[in-house]
Design a protein around this motif. Structure first.
Motif, PDB file in Angstrom:
ATOM      1  N   THR A 167       1.145  -1.298  -0.183  1.00 37.18           N
ATOM      2  CA  THR A 167      -0.270   0.000   0.042  1.00 37.18           C
ATOM      3  C   THR A 167       0.558   1.696   0.010  1.00 37.18           C
ATOM      4  O   THR A 167       0.268   2.147   0.162  1.00 37.18           O
ATOM      5  N   GLY A 168       1.783   0.735   0.047  1.00 40.61           N
ATOM      6  CA  GLY A 168       2.921   2.202   0.228  1.00 40.61           C
ATOM      7  C   GLY A 168       3.480   2.625  -1.114  1.00 40.61           C
ATOM      8  O   GLY A 168       2.717   2.179  -1.832  1.00 40.61           O
ATOM      9  N   THR A 169       4.689   3.330  -1.757  1.00 42.33           N
ATOM     10  CA  THR A 169       4.641   4.621  -3.669  1.00 42.33           C
ATOM     11  C   THR A 169       4.852   3.244  -3.306  1.00 42.33           C
ATOM     12  O   THR A 169       6.217   3.013  -3.521  1.00 42.33           O
ATOM     13  N   VAL A 170       4.818   3.454  -5.344  1.00 44.24           N
ATOM     14  CA  VAL A 170       5.482   3.111  -5.830  1.00 44.24           C
ATOM     15  C   VAL A 170       6.248   3.844  -6.626  1.00 44.24           C
ATOM     16  O   VAL A 170       5.887   4.601  -7.916  1.00 44.24           O
ATOM     17  N   THR A 171       7.609   3.634  -7.006  1.00 47.78           N
ATOM     18  CA  THR A 171       8.659   5.161  -7.923  1.00 47.78           C
ATOM     19  C   THR A 171       8.832   4.080  -9.122  1.00 47.78           C
ATOM     20  O   THR A 171      10.437   3.212  -8.360  1.00 47.78           O
ATOM     21  N   VAL A 172       8.927   5.124 -10.354  1.00 46.20           N
ATOM     22  CA  VAL A 172       9.714   4.654 -11.137  1.00 46.20           C
ATOM     23  C   VAL A 172       9.974   5.510 -12.210  1.00 46.20           C
ATOM     24  O   VAL A 172       9.319   6.573 -11.748  1.00 46.20           O
ATOM     25  N   THR A 173      11.574   5.025 -12.968  1.00 47.17           N
ATOM     26  CA  THR A 173      11.833   6.463 -13.480  1.00 47.17           C
ATOM     27  C   THR A 173      12.266   5.791 -15.090  1.00 47.17           C
ATOM     28  O   THR A 173      11.936   7.191 -15.697  1.00 47.17           O
ATOM     29  N   ASP A 174      11.892   5.091 -15.173  1.00 46.46           N
ATOM     30  CA  ASP A 174      12.113   4.644 -16.912  1.00 46.46           C
ATOM     31  C   ASP A 174      10.905   3.343 -17.043  1.00 46.46           C
ATOM     32  O   ASP A 174      10.977   1.835 -15.926  1.00 46.46           O
ATOM     33  N   LEU A 175      10.139   3.545 -17.694  1.00 48.46           N
ATOM     34  CA  LEU A 175       9.148   2.374 -18.373  1.00 48.46           C
ATOM     35  C   LEU A 175      10.152   1.754 -19.757  1.00 48.46           C
ATOM     36  O   LEU A 175       9.970   2.336 -20.565  1.00 48.46           O
ATOM     37  N   GLN A 176       9.719   0.679 -19.788  1.00 47.27           N
ATOM     38  CA  GLN A 176       9.937  -0.431 -21.321  1.00 47.27           C
ATOM     39  C   GLN A 176       9.166  -1.457 -21.510  1.00 47.27           C
ATOM     40  O   GLN A 176       9.053  -1.832 -20.734  1.00 47.27           O
ATOM     41  N   ASP A 177       7.945  -1.411 -22.217  1.00 44.93           N
ATOM     42  CA  ASP A 177       6.799  -1.881 -22.571  1.00 44.93           C
ATOM     43  C   ASP A 177       6.550  -1.986 -24.266  1.00 44.93           C
ATOM     44  O   ASP A 177       7.077  -1.131 -24.833  1.00 44.93           O
ATOM     45  N   THR A 178       6.102  -2.788 -24.787  1.00 44.22           N
ATOM     46  CA  THR A 178       4.929  -2.424 -26.093  1.00 44.22           C
ATOM     47  C   THR A 178       4.005  -1.934 -25.388  1.00 44.22           C
ATOM     48  O   THR A 178       3.676  -0.529 -24.811  1.00 44.22           O
ATOM     49  N   THR A 179       3.361  -0.824 -26.928  1.00 49.32           N
ATOM     50  CA  THR A 179       3.086   0.245 -26.954  1.00 49.32           C
ATOM     51  C   THR A 179       1.188  -0.142 -26.387  1.00 49.32           C
ATOM     52  O   THR A 179       0.506   0.413 -25.681  1.00 49.32           O
ATOM     53  N   ALA A 180       0.816  -1.285 -26.801  1.00 44.11           N
ATOM     54  CA  ALA A 180      -0.148  -1.618 -25.816  1.00 44.11           C
ATOM     55  C   ALA A 180      -0.201  -2.054 -24.411  1.00 44.11           C
ATOM     56  O   ALA A 180      -1.310  -1.785 -23.733  1.00 44.11           O
ATOM     57  N   HIS A 181       0.448  -2.389 -24.114  1.00 41.50           N
ATOM     58  CA  HIS A 181       0.693  -2.412 -22.599  1.00 41.50           C
ATOM     59  C   HIS A 181       0.918  -0.378 -21.673  1.00 41.50           C
ATOM     60  O   HIS A 181       0.362  -0.823 -20.727  1.00 41.50           O
ATOM     61  N   LEU A 182       1.510  -0.306 -22.533  1.00 39.88           N
ATOM     62  CA  LEU A 182       2.283   1.229 -21.874  1.00 39.88           C
ATOM     63  C   LEU A 182       0.117   2.647 -22.507  1.00 39.88           C
ATOM     64  O   LEU A 182       0.289   2.817 -21.618  1.00 39.88           O
ATOM     65  N   ILE A 183       0.193   2.156 -23.173  1.00 37.95           N
ATOM     66  CA  ILE A 183      -1.184   2.882 -23.312  1.00 37.95           C
ATOM     67  C   ILE A 183      -2.366   2.413 -22.557  1.00 37.95           C
ATOM     68  O   ILE A 183      -3.461   3.149 -22.161  1.00 37.95           O
ATOM     69  N   ALA A 184      -2.478   0.550 -21.797  1.00 39.05           N
ATOM     70  CA  ALA A 184      -3.245   0.435 -21.450  1.00 39.05           C
ATOM     71  C   ALA A 184      -3.075   0.816 -19.811  1.00 39.05           C
ATOM     72  O   ALA A 184      -3.721   0.162 -19.253  1.00 39.05           O
ATOM     73  N   ALA A 185      -2.342   1.111 -19.525  1.00 38.22           N
ATOM     74  CA  ALA A 185      -1.728   1.884 -17.958  1.00 38.22           C
ATOM     75  C   ALA A 185      -1.212   3.071 -18.133  1.00 38.22           C
ATOM     76  O   ALA A 185       0.179   3.101 -17.323  1.00 38.22           O
ATOM     77  N   THR A 186      -1.730   4.243 -18.383  1.00 39.24           N
ATOM     78  CA  THR A 186      -0.607   5.640 -19.051  1.00 39.24           C
ATOM     79  C   THR A 186      -0.939   6.283 -17.369  1.00 39.24           C
ATOM     80  O   THR A 186      -0.039   6.857 -17.871  1.00 39.24           O
ATOM     81  N   SER A 187      -2.059   5.196 -15.944  1.00 40.13           N
ATOM     82  CA  SER A 187      -1.189   6.255 -15.051  1.00 40.13           C
ATOM     83  C   SER A 187       0.411   5.889 -15.047  1.00 40.13           C
ATOM     84  O   SER A 187       0.312   6.842 -12.971  1.00 40.13           O
ATOM     85  N   TRP A 188       0.853   5.041 -15.159  1.00 38.82           N
ATOM     86  CA  TRP A 188       2.243   5.132 -14.959  1.00 38.82           C
ATOM     87  C   TRP A 188       2.842   5.534 -15.761  1.00 38.82           C
ATOM     88  O   TRP A 188       4.480   5.673 -15.113  1.00 38.82           O
ATOM     89  N   VAL A 189       2.648   6.329 -16.672  1.00 38.25           N
ATOM     90  CA  VAL A 189       3.230   7.100 -17.571  1.00 38.25           C
ATOM     91  C   VAL A 189       2.907   8.967 -16.800  1.00 38.25           C
ATOM     92  O   VAL A 189       2.504   9.526 -17.651  1.00 38.25           O
ATOM     93  N   THR A 190       4.025   8.967 -16.427  1.00 37.60           N
ATOM     94  CA  THR A 190       3.897  10.172 -15.538  1.00 37.60           C
ATOM     95  C   THR A 190       4.984  11.236 -15.987  1.00 37.60           C
ATOM     96  O   THR A 190       5.954  10.888 -16.753  1.00 37.60           O
ATOM     97  N   SER A 191       4.528  12.524 -15.580  1.00 35.77           N
ATOM     98  CA  SER A 191       5.411  13.014 -16.152  1.00 35.77           C
ATOM     99  C   SER A 191       6.989  13.675 -15.453  1.00 35.77           C
ATOM    100  O   SER A 191       7.320  12.933 -14.404  1.00 35.77           O
ATOM    101  N   GLY A 192       8.050  13.074 -16.481  1.00 37.02           N
ATOM    102  CA  GLY A 192       9.244  12.870 -16.126  1.00 37.02           C
ATOM    103  C   GLY A 192       9.930  10.868 -16.363  1.00 37.02           C
ATOM    104  O   GLY A 192      10.933  11.466 -16.178  1.00 37.02           O
TER     105      GLY A 192
END
Length: 371
Positions: A167-192
């Motif tokens: 339930t804590g925070t999850v911090t990520v600075t780099d995402l690498q995945d297929t277009t479909a996966h990223l489009i389906a989960a844009t909540s992870w794609v944040t500014s910066g």
């Protein structure tokens, strides 16, 4: 006065007793105090072979320093220190049953090492920082409200696994995945957040993801979309990006796309354009290559069809109207093999009734004759 203390005493208590009995002797058999007080050792009571019990928590350095002051036993219940120091456990102070609190961040391997050393003792930590592979493999270490920081590029599936565990925070600075996966989960794609696409993306997908990650780096190797979308948004094709056209494309559109993507590859399966554009100067366009299907959108001569067919090899050649002289339409007196199906035919010079009959018999399409 000779004073003998029969149970464990703190340094402050011994100091008070010592003050009260003046120059008399104060005998004691054990000490019980905080690490800070024991280290300060006011009055020098931590000495000889006096057993010492530490109340509260102590760092490994605290315990080592206290241990040096006495040859007696050293008892403690709780250790608080950095993950690196605790995982090393160089003096072996972490034993089975010792409660341990980790300050700062820890890796999964460090927590596993500490947990192995303290056995049944409590182990508390608030932040894990590690690679996505280590975090997902050691997801049982991610519990409660532990905060997690991912140190390398992570896929959405890995982040979901990690996020579901805490339930804590999850911090990520780099995402690498297929277009479909990223489009389906844009909540992870944040500014910066830096984003790398592992497969082909459409222009609309690029716009969405680039808008979502704001100032973060955005990299992709292949764009796959319709001819209209690609030719209308060439800024996305810069930097030698590979481009795949998903529908029929004109010669002009290919020229625009090709100029925009530099030395990047350009693939397409169907050309659809006028005879003049497909055969500039009477020669086949360089974009007509082997296996590419070609659709002529206006009237075409037999010679033009042959030129296109030679250039695209096994690729299909389709057209709706043949417009040519009788001689070309009826080589050797019989209808050209290009006159078939429902192809419309326009005869551009004078023809006999018999010649028109031969042409008409070869197609169900319309037949027009120049007057």
């Amino acid at each position: 006065t000779y004073v003998s203390v029969t149970d464990a005493a703190s340094l402050a208590q011994l100091g008070a007793i010592d003050t009260a009995n003046g120059g008399g002797t104060v005998a004691y058999t054990s000490l019980l105090d905080s690490a800070a007080n024991l280290l300060a050792n006011s009055g020098g009571y931590v000495t000889g072979a006096v057993p010492v019990s530490v109340t509260g928590t102590a760092s490994l350095a605290n315990l080592a320093a206290i241990d040096l002051l006495t040859t007696g036993s050293l008892t403690y219940r709780s250790i608080t220190d950095s993950a690196a120091t605790l995982a090393l456990n160089s003096d072996g102070y972490i034993q089975s049953g010792t409660n341990v609190t980790v300050t700062g961040t820890a890796t999964v391997a460090q927590i596993a090492s500490i947990d192995g050393a303290n056995g049944a003792g409590d182990l508390s930590y608030s932040t894990l920082r590690d690679t996505n592979a280590n975090l997902t493999a050691g997801v049982t270490r991610i519990t409660g409200a532990v905060n997690v920081s991912v140190t390398d590029a992570a896929a959405i599936a890995a982040l979901t696994t990690i996020d579901d565990a805490t339930t804590g925070t999850v911090t990520v600075t780099d995402l690498q995945d297929t277009t479909a996966h990223l489009i389906a989960a844009t909540s992870w794609v944040t500014s910066g957040v830096n984003v790398t696409l592992t497969d082909a993306a459409a222009i609309a997908d690029l716009v969405i993801l680039d808008g979502a990650n704001g100032s973060g780096a955005f990299s992709y190797g292949t764009v796959s979309d319709t001819a209209a979308a690609l030719a209308g948004a060439t800024s996305w094709l810069a930097g030698n990006t590979a481009v795949s056209v998903t529908d029929a494309v004109t010669i002009a559109q290919l020229g625009t796309i090709d100029a925009a993507n530099g030395s990047g590859s350009l693939t397409y399966s169907t050309l659809s354009d006028s005879a003049a554009h497909l055969l500039p100067g009477g020669l086949a366009s360089t974009y007509i290559v082997s296996a590419v299907a070609v659709s002529v959108t206006d009237a075409v001569t037999i010679a033009q069809v042959e030129t296109i067919d030679t250039a695209n090899g096994p690729g299909a050649v389709s057209f709706g109207i043949l417009s040519d002289t009788v001689a070309h339409l009826l080589p050797s007196g019989s209808a050209s093999t290009r006159i078939s199906g429902s192809v419309a035919v326009s005869v551009t010079d004078a023809a006999t009734v018999a010649q028109l009959g031969t042409i008409d018999a070869a197609t169900t399409g319309s037949l027009t004759v120049a007057v």
